[in-house]
Design a protein around this motif. Structure first.
Motif, PDB file in Angstrom:
ATOM      1  N   LEU A 126       1.071  -1.149  -0.205  1.00 36.69           N
ATOM      2  CA  LEU A 126       0.188  -0.390  -0.052  1.00 36.69           C
ATOM      3  C   LEU A 126       0.867   1.074  -0.512  1.00 36.69           C
ATOM      4  O   LEU A 126       1.850   1.223   0.590  1.00 36.69           O
ATOM      5  N   ILE A 127       0.599   2.507  -1.267  1.00 36.56           N
ATOM      6  CA  ILE A 127       1.486   2.852  -0.634  1.00 36.56           C
ATOM      7  C   ILE A 127       0.462   4.443  -0.315  1.00 36.56           C
ATOM      8  O   ILE A 127      -0.752   4.285  -0.918  1.00 36.56           O
ATOM      9  N   VAL A 128       0.965   5.212   1.291  1.00 40.31           N
ATOM     10  CA  VAL A 128       0.129   6.186   1.168  1.00 40.31           C
ATOM     11  C   VAL A 128       1.486   7.808   1.045  1.00 40.31           C
ATOM     12  O   VAL A 128       2.425   7.532   1.147  1.00 40.31           O
ATOM     13  N   ILE A 129       0.645   8.112   0.629  1.00 35.42           N
ATOM     14  CA  ILE A 129       1.060   9.860  -0.396  1.00 35.42           C
ATOM     15  C   ILE A 129       0.564  11.326   0.914  1.00 35.42           C
ATOM     16  O   ILE A 129      -0.637  11.219   0.329  1.00 35.42           O
ATOM     17  N   LEU A 130       1.708  11.577   1.578  1.00 32.74           N
ATOM     18  CA  LEU A 130       0.757  12.531   2.789  1.00 32.74           C
ATOM     19  C   LEU A 130       1.390  13.804   1.894  1.00 32.74           C
ATOM     20  O   LEU A 130       2.665  14.340   2.252  1.00 32.74           O
ATOM     21  N   ASN A 131       0.617  14.756   1.398  1.00 31.17           N
ATOM     22  CA  ASN A 131       0.582  15.876   0.888  1.00 31.17           C
ATOM     23  C   ASN A 131       0.412  17.012   1.980  1.00 31.17           C
ATOM     24  O   ASN A 131      -0.614  17.675   2.452  1.00 31.17           O
ATOM     25  N   ASP A 132       1.170  17.370   2.635  1.00 25.78           N
ATOM     26  CA  ASP A 132       2.111  18.373   3.920  1.00 25.78           C
ATOM     27  C   ASP A 132       2.026  19.913   2.931  1.00 25.78           C
ATOM     28  O   ASP A 132       2.741  20.155   2.830  1.00 25.78           O
ATOM     29  N   ASN A 133       1.411  20.339   3.141  1.00 23.93           N
ATOM     30  CA  ASN A 133       1.334  21.357   3.439  1.00 23.93           C
ATOM     31  C   ASN A 133       0.997  22.869   3.885  1.00 23.93           C
ATOM     32  O   ASN A 133       1.182  24.089   3.709  1.00 23.93           O
ATOM     33  N   GLU A 134       1.741  22.424   5.703  1.00 25.01           N
ATOM     34  CA  GLU A 134       1.765  23.638   6.474  1.00 25.01           C
ATOM     35  C   GLU A 134       2.385  23.312   7.192  1.00 25.01           C
ATOM     36  O   GLU A 134       2.938  23.699   7.796  1.00 25.01           O
ATOM     37  N   MET A 135       3.137  22.146   6.803  1.00 20.84           N
ATOM     38  CA  MET A 135       4.372  21.996   8.059  1.00 20.84           C
ATOM     39  C   MET A 135       5.353  22.909   7.861  1.00 20.84           C
ATOM     40  O   MET A 135       5.649  22.874   6.541  1.00 20.84           O
TER      41      MET A 135
END
Length: 641
Positions: free
Chosen positions: A173-182
């Motif tokens: 399983l591939i999870v992409i964490l789109n982090d646009n605030e950290m």
């Protein structure tokens, strides 16, 4: 936009697989074309601009790496999927985005074979993708399954439940964490990227397995040495990277990666594809990327109405006077209440601007709590405050409160705690469509013991309802719609409303309109116009309270009229009119009465403007007027016979 107005290179993309063959220069050009198309359409139709602009390169990288006809991609919430729509066969129809009978603002499997899962609420992607991954394995297939989730959505418990199960199951399983605030400093980020990249490569994983096998073969101490080696690796990697949490969930962590560098994204996505266990790719993006106004104010452009693309300013509504919205009235009234009562605490779930509690945050910061996208937690957290003597006002959109049903029952109502549930966007919300209409709150709240429900008819009534809340020592739900009010002046010193008491707004005979909430004024206008046109006068009654019902008033009105027209902006199944009809049936008061109900049907109402949807469902002045004429005709025919 039409085919002729699709910008540049985007017009040449006939199939999503065309993206994979583009050069680096072409990808940069295509990214610019996508942003132009998104800005152009959203400026006319409104929509989720900043989130979609932020993932343009990520979308290109995924289509360069995966085959959307075979591999499955699940977008969390889905308001960042505009580039995906443009590249998967919907560029010619993109100008219809969020319009009635147009393409949805969210991924929708019935709209496209490339929308692999329907979304609209946050934090569902990992669980859904995990189910799809298990289905793949059970069927003996070999495609990839990808979940794209934002850092905001990752705060919800459902996302962590999915992570926990995925790590335990251990499948691909591939999870992409789109982090646009950290914000991660360059030095730490560079070191963490280096460590993650090197500890995640195929050769590194093979070496780890070989070393583990060799250590385990050492008699007596092999297992202890393996455990020590794993602790050492994890402590080193976790110390330098933000991946400690994901490694604890048994995910292989890769990142952080520049989410606007297509080459780096492709390289790391290819790496993720080689993992035989769950992998999380941490991607850093900028919300609103490529459009200066959205980069400067991503919160405003997260979900925006029509605006001028040249300046980013909201389009003026002509000479129409700008009335305060229900949200505005709620926010200002809550601040005024809190100025005088230090028991009041405002709680919202990641939407201070959307719920009008941002002014409360400024005036009473120590009594304002944004819990993130955690509606269940918000309700139980409020219960904890209430049991200690505070008066929490929980401001959540009606559609999102559905996620808190168990907490409302067990943590608030069983204990009869004075938690005030403030249901913004109750009823039809417009272009966001079926995932966002507040269609069911009356149905799922009114049967819960100890719960009271009030539906104010206008902004002044909303103000009074909030004052009423402070005089109830029990749970209360206040539901109010999206949009501006009716221009009713607000009271300088509002008075509490009597509990379980409605108001007769117009006396008539023969036919009575029994309405609630935002549909009261259109019902009154319809009755007044009918009186002017035909001389027939219908009674108009604002029930105001859905629970407890104004029983004595209702029974009196029913006894004096031959026909009843119920009007509500909630699902008819289990809603306000159902409650009244149950009362009348229990009191044997329905005999010989003509009954008509106008409300939301037993189906999911699609997107469109609020006005379009209300007209189509008869929830407008004309619709009520038509129903009144038909009922007067029915009563007249019955009398004549």
């Amino acid at each position: 936009m039409t085919d002729s107005t699709i910008p540049g290179l985007l017009a040449r993309i006939q199939r999503p697989t065309d993206v994979a063959g583009l050069s680096a220069d072409d990808l940069r050009t295509l990214a610019a074309d996508l942003r132009t198309a998104i800005i152009d359409t959203v400026s006319k139709n409104g929509g989720h601009l900043a989130p979609s602009l932020g993932v343009v390169e990520l979308t290109l990288a995924m289509l360069s790496t995966f085959d959307p006809g075979k591999d499955k991609v699940v977008w969390d919430v889905g308001h960042q999927a505009y580039a995906w729509k443009l590249l998967t066969g919907r560029a010619a129809d993109f100008h219809t985005l969020r319009r009635r009978h147009g393409i949805s603002g969210f991924p929708k499997p019935c709209e496209s074979e490339y929308d692999h899962f329907g979304v609209g609420h946050s934090s569902t992607s990992i669980s859904a993708a995990l189910g799809m991954a298990l289905a793949r394995d059970l069927a003996g297939d070999d495609h990839h399954v990808v979940a794209v989730i934002g850092d905001g959505s990752l705060t919800a418990g459902l996302a962590f439940e999915g992570l926990n199960q995925a790590g335990d199951m251990g499948g691909r399983l591939i999870v992409i964490l789109n982090d646009n605030e950290m914000s991660i400093s360059r030095n730490v980020g560079a070191l963490s990227l280096f460590l993650s990249r090197n500890l995640s490569k195929g050769w590194a994983r093979r070496v780890k397995r070989d070393v583990e096998t060799a250590l385990k073969s050492i008699p007596g101490i092999g297992d202890e040495m393996v455990a020590y080696a794993k602790r050492s690796e994890h402590s080193l990697k976790s110390f330098f990277t933000p991946g400690m949490l994901f490694e604890a969930f048994q995910f292989n962590y890769i990142g952080p990666v520049d989410g606007h560098d297509v080459k780096a994204l492709v390289r790391n996505l290819e790496l993720a594809k080689t993992n035989d266990r769950p992998v999380l790719l941490h991607v850093l993006t900028r919300k609103g990327k490529g459009y200066t106004p959205a980069e400067a104010n991503p919160a405003f452009f997260h979900g925006v109405g029509r605006f001028e693309p040249e300046t980013g300013r909201a389009r003026k509504p002509g000479d129409t006077p700008v009335l305060p919205t229900y949200t505005d009235v709620f926010g200002e009234t809550l601040c005024r209440l809190a100025d005088a009562d230090d028991r009041i605490v405002a709680i919202t779930a990641a939407m201070p601007e959307g719920t009008g509690t941002n002014c409360f945050r400024e005036r009473h910061p120590d009594r304002f709590v944004d819990v993130g996208i955690c509606e269940q937690h918000a309700v139980t957290f409020a219960a904890g405050l209430a049991i200690q003597g505070y008066r929490p006002f929980v401001a959540i959109y009606s559609t999102f409160l559905q996620r808190s049903y168990d907490q409302i029952v067990h943590d608030v109502c069983i204990q009869k705690l004075p938690v005030v549930l403030c249901l913004d966007r109750a009823g039809l919300v417009g272009e966001d469509g079926p995932t966002h209409h507040g269609a069911f709150d009356l149905s799922f709240l009114r049967h819960i013991p100890h719960m009271s429900i009030i539906a104010p008819r206008d902004e002044a009534d909303l103000q009074a309802a909030m004052y009423t809340a402070l005089h109830l020592d029990a749970p209360l739900a206040i539901r109010y719609p999206r949009g501006v009010g009716f221009g009713i002046p607000l009271a300088e010193s509002p008075s509490p409303l009597p509990v379980g008491v409605g108001e007769v707004l117009k006396e008539g005979e023969g036919v009575a309109v029994i309405a609630v909430g935002s549909r009261v004024h259109p019902s009154l206008e319809a009755a007044e116009r009918l009186a002017e046109e035909t001389g027939r006068h219908a009674t108009v009654f604002d029930a105001r309270w859905v629970k407890p019902l104004p029983e004595a008033q209702l029974l009196d009105i029913v006894a004096r009229h031959d026909a009843l027209l119920f009007v509500e902006e909630n699902a008819l199944a289990g809603g306000f009119s159902s409650a009244v009809l149950e009362l009348l049936a229990d009191r044997n008061a329905l005999s010989g009465k003509h009954i008509r109900r106008i409300g939301l049907p037993d189906e999911f109402v699609e997107q469109g403007t609020q006005k379009e949807l209300r007209v189509s469902l008869g929830l407008c002045m004309d619709g009520v007027g038509k129903a009144l004429k038909e009922l007067f005709a029915a009563v007249g025919n019955a009398t004549a016979s």
